[in-house]
Write an enzyme that holds these catalytic residues in place. Structure first.
Site, mmCIF file in Angstrom:
data_model
loop_
_atom_site.group_PDB
_atom_site.id
_atom_site.type_symbol
_atom_site.label_atom_id
_atom_site.label_comp_id
_atom_site.label_asym_id
_atom_site.label_seq_id
_atom_site.Cartn_x
_atom_site.Cartn_y
_atom_site.Cartn_z
ATOM 1 N N PHE A 1 -43.661 45.973 -22.587
ATOM 2 C CA PHE A 1 -43.172 46.907 -23.589
ATOM 3 C C PHE A 1 -43.893 48.239 -23.411
ATOM 4 C CE2 PHE A 1 -43.698 48.662 -27.959
ATOM 5 C CZ PHE A 1 -42.364 48.904 -28.253
ATOM 6 N N ALA B 1 -47.681 55.453 -27.490
ATOM 7 C CA ALA B 1 -48.460 54.946 -28.616
ATOM 8 C C ALA B 1 -49.382 55.989 -29.237
ATOM 9 C CB ALA B 1 -49.293 53.742 -28.154
ATOM 10 N N ILE C 1 -44.274 52.099 -24.867
ATOM 11 C CA ILE C 1 -44.047 53.015 -25.978
ATOM 12 C C ILE C 1 -45.117 54.089 -25.913
ATOM 13 C CG2 ILE C 1 -45.434 51.663 -27.610
ATOM 14 C CD1 ILE C 1 -43.382 52.541 -29.799
ATOM 15 N N HIS D 1 -49.543 50.376 -16.854
ATOM 16 C CA HIS D 1 -50.003 50.390 -18.248
ATOM 17 C C HIS D 1 -50.497 49.017 -18.660
ATOM 18 C CE1 HIS D 1 -48.250 54.330 -19.220
ATOM 19 N NE2 HIS D 1 -47.268 53.978 -18.424
ATOM 20 N N PRO D 2 -51.513 48.978 -19.506
ATOM 21 C CA PRO D 2 -51.902 47.694 -20.088
ATOM 22 C C PRO D 2 -50.896 47.314 -21.169
ATOM 23 C CG PRO D 2 -53.225 49.444 -21.018
ATOM 24 C CD PRO D 2 -52.363 50.075 -19.952
#
Length: 169
Positions: A122, A126, A124, A69-70
């Site tokens: 992090f 989004a 999440i 993930h970025p």
């Protein structure tokens, strides 16, 4: 009643199937566990196999999944990196891209501090969340222990993966 997309997925070569799974989760162990359960007869079975595979992942597997993930708020990383799921990440972070520059800078700064503290970015789910909500979640989660945060991030990874599965079908 058959699902044409599922039929097409089952008909892929092993390598092509793994490439499709990379769009869902970048953990190679998760992908191999999914591959071992082919053919899949329904979307419900696909989700169950995925859930069972997630339960078998260890910390290194999760870290590999997170690395796919970025960083939330780092719009340049969306443009330069992570080509395997770039379009998915851009869609998932669409509301972040519309945030005020100050909010994006706060997200980026706290994300870097988070990475330094926990050793992974992090994570999440989004999708549909504005940057301010994501920033608030990041601020709240930043106080957790590494063990708690690894568990929370793994839960978020699973949510992201299940959304991506739905989009695949």
């Amino acid at each position: 009643m058959t699902n044409p997309k599922l039929d097409n997925l089952n008909a892929l070569t092993q390598q092509q199937y793994l490439e499709q799974l990379q769009h869902i989760c970048s953990s190679q162990r998760w992908q191999q566990l999914m591959l071992a359960q082919r053919p899949i007869s329904s979307m419900q079975q696909f989700k169950q196999v995925a859930a069972d595979a997630f339960k078998q992942l260890n910390e290194n597997d999760w870290l590999e999944a997170f690395a796919g993930h970025p960083m939330i708020g780092d719009m340049s990383s969306l443009q330069k990196k992570y080509s395997q799921a770039k379009h998915l990440s851009q869609t998932e972070q669409a509301q972040v891209a519309e945030a005020q520059q100050d909010t994006l800078q706060q997200l980026l700064d706290l994300n870097h501090a988070y990475l330094e503290r926990y050793g992974f970015i992090f994570i999440i789910c989004a999708s549909g969340k504005p940057a301010e909500v994501i920033l608030q979640a990041l601020q709240q989660r930043y106080g957790q222990s590494r063990e708690q945060e690894l568990s929370t991030a793994a839960e978020q990874q699973q949510q992201i993966s299940f959304l991506r599965m739905e989009n695949l079908f």
